[in-house]
Design a protein around this motif. Structure first.
Motif, PDB file in Angstrom:
ATOM      1  N   ILE A  19       0.858  -1.186   0.000  1.00 58.65           N
ATOM      2  CA  ILE A  19       0.000   0.000   0.000  1.00 58.65           C
ATOM      3  C   ILE A  19       0.894   1.235   0.000  1.00 58.65           C
TER       4      ILE A  19
ATOM      5  N   ILE B  86      -6.110   5.356   3.551  1.00 59.17           N
ATOM      6  CA  ILE B  86      -5.139   4.742   2.643  1.00 59.17           C
ATOM      7  C   ILE B  86      -5.072   5.544   1.350  1.00 59.17           C
TER       8      ILE B  86
ATOM      9  N   GLU C  19      -3.565   5.498  -2.510  1.00 62.36           N
ATOM     10  CA  GLU C  19      -2.909   4.834  -3.627  1.00 62.36           C
ATOM     11  C   GLU C  19      -2.634   5.891  -4.694  1.00 62.36           C
TER      12      GLU C  19
ATOM     13  N   LEU D 292      -7.774  -0.688  -4.694  1.00 60.75           N
ATOM     14  CA  LEU D 292      -7.902   0.105  -3.473  1.00 60.75           C
ATOM     15  C   LEU D 292      -8.977  -0.481  -2.566  1.00 60.75           C
ATOM     16  N   GLN D 293     -10.074  -0.951  -3.137  1.00 58.46           N
ATOM     17  CA  GLN D 293     -11.136  -1.560  -2.332  1.00 58.46           C
ATOM     18  C   GLN D 293     -10.606  -2.767  -1.564  1.00 58.46           C
TER      19      GLN D 293
ATOM     20  N   TYR E   6      -7.514  -3.193  -0.484  1.00 63.87           N
ATOM     21  CA  TYR E   6      -6.700  -2.702   0.624  1.00 63.87           C
ATOM     22  C   TYR E   6      -7.577  -2.205   1.767  1.00 63.87           C
ATOM     23  N   VAL E   7      -8.663  -1.505   1.420  1.00 63.96           N
ATOM     24  CA  VAL E   7      -9.587  -1.001   2.445  1.00 63.96           C
ATOM     25  C   VAL E   7     -10.213  -2.170   3.204  1.00 63.96           C
TER      26      VAL E   7
ATOM     27  N   THR F 105     -12.314   2.112   7.319  1.00 65.14           N
ATOM     28  CA  THR F 105     -11.144   2.653   6.630  1.00 65.14           C
ATOM     29  C   THR F 105     -11.572   3.420   5.378  1.00 65.14           C
TER      30      THR F 105
ATOM     31  N   GLY G  54     -10.403   4.959   1.656  1.00 65.33           N
ATOM     32  CA  GLY G  54      -9.439   4.787   0.585  1.00 65.33           C
ATOM     33  C   GLY G  54      -9.492   5.948  -0.378  1.00 65.33           C
TER      34      GLY G  54
ATOM     35  N   ILE H  16     -14.641   5.075  -0.362  1.00 65.18           N
ATOM     36  CA  ILE H  16     -13.677   5.099  -1.463  1.00 65.18           C
ATOM     37  C   ILE H  16     -13.846   6.391  -2.239  1.00 65.18           C
TER      38      ILE H  16
END
Length: 336
Positions: A235, A249, A251, A265-266, A268-269, A284, A286, A309
């Motif tokens: 990340i 987060i 990116e 990204l989703q 990672y979230v 979280t 993103g 997001i």
């Protein structure tokens, strides 16, 4: 001398240095505010005298020019025609001396009085006080169109309510700005570079990046490694926002984002929500920090109830007022 005594001596010297530094800082603040009060009193006196003239506009200009010619040779450039005109404007903008903020210096007030819109001026005044901005930081935020950029995704009342500390931000859009202005990186707008280069520049200029991110952000990690079975992922940047009480987060994409970028990204979230955040923290967030985006692609790549997001364009230069107004109109058209 024993090690214990040496440590005590070091602590003693450190305390003395802190006392001296604190006293010096207080003295400088006191001098700065006395200067502010002096300019306010000059503005009041000029304004009162000006009202005695029959043709006020012409008389006011003559009055200040004549006054400057009389006192500038003796007292210096701090009493030029332009400076005295600012004094008059200062008094007219802040007619009650008790409302002046002792932590502000003259350079900060001079920036504020040049903002005609009262809501906009109040926002910058409150945020400058809340965050302890220096004059240079305040100027940067004004020039980057911070207020206008927040209005791209928020209504005026909510933006001012947060600045007044009447409410705590609840949604990412109340804090995450789109676009983000990264002129402090010093990168040429037409340069080609890799995502790792942009990421490295952000880390090198982390203090400036935190100022651009805004309230409540703290840095957590860079290239955060996560392992999913036998596959590892990294990340780009991880922050935490204490106001939203959630991880954020980032990116970085130096191209126009695609639905695949959003899917990455989703993931990672989802990982952070299931493995890093605690039960009392919020979901979280993103953010895709990208060179360009298609709002329709973003919209249809995410569920309708999405609130975590976001895609935010970055600019490597300060936007003009016209650009901000155009962006605002475009965003409003997209919502219709």
């Amino acid at each position: 001398m024993s090690d214990r005594n040496i440590e005590l001596q070091k602590d003693f010297i450190s305390d003395i240095k802190k006392i001296i530094s604190s006293a010096r800082a207080s003295a400088i603040r006191s001098i700065d505010f006395e200067r502010v009060r002096m300019y306010w009193r000059l503005g009041e006196r000029i304004f009162v005298e000006e009202q005695e003239g029959k043709e006020r506009a012409e008389y006011g200009s003559f009055l200040i020019r004549n006054l400057s010619a009389s006192i500038e040779p003796e007292f210096g450039s701090g009493f030029s025609y332009r400076q005295l005109a600012f004094c008059r404007q200062f008094y007219r903008t802040y007619p009650i001396m008790n409302t002046l903020r002792s932590q502000f210096n003259w350079s900060q007030y001079r920036l504020l009085i040049q903002i005609d819109n009262e809501d906009k001026r109040e926002y910058y005044e409150l945020e400058s006080a809340n965050n302890g901005w220096t004059g240079r930081e305040l100027e940067r935020q004004i020039n980057s169109g911070l207020y206008e950029r927040l209005l791209l995704s928020n209504d005026k009342e909510s933006v001012l309510a947060v600045a007044r500390k009447q409410r705590t931000p609840e949604l990412p859009t109340e804090i995450i700005k789109d676009p983000m202005v990264l002129e402090f990186l010093g990168l040429k707008r037409d340069a080609t570079y890799y995502e790792k280069d942009l990421e490295g520049a952000l880390i090198t200029n982390l203090q400036s990046f935190l100022l651009e991110l805004g309230n409540g952000f703290s840095f957590v990690a860079r290239q955060k490694r996560i392992l999913l079975e036998d596959d590892e992922f990294f990340i780009d940047l991880v922050f935490y926002n204490r106001l939203l009480r959630s991880f954020v987060i980032f990116e970085i994409k130096t191209h126009k984002i695609t639905h695949a970028d959003i899917g990455q990204l989703q993931m990672y979230v989802n990982y952070y929500d299931r493995n890093e955040k605690t039960a009392d923290e919020n979901p979280t967030i993103g953010v895709l920090l990208c060179a360009d985006k298609n709002n329709a692609v973003v919209k249809y790549s995410l569920p309708e109830e999405n609130k975590t997001i976001m895609a935010s364009k970055y600019q490597l230069y300060l936007p003009t007022e016209k650009q901000l107004l155009t962006e605002l109109k475009r965003e409003m058209d997209d919502l219709e």
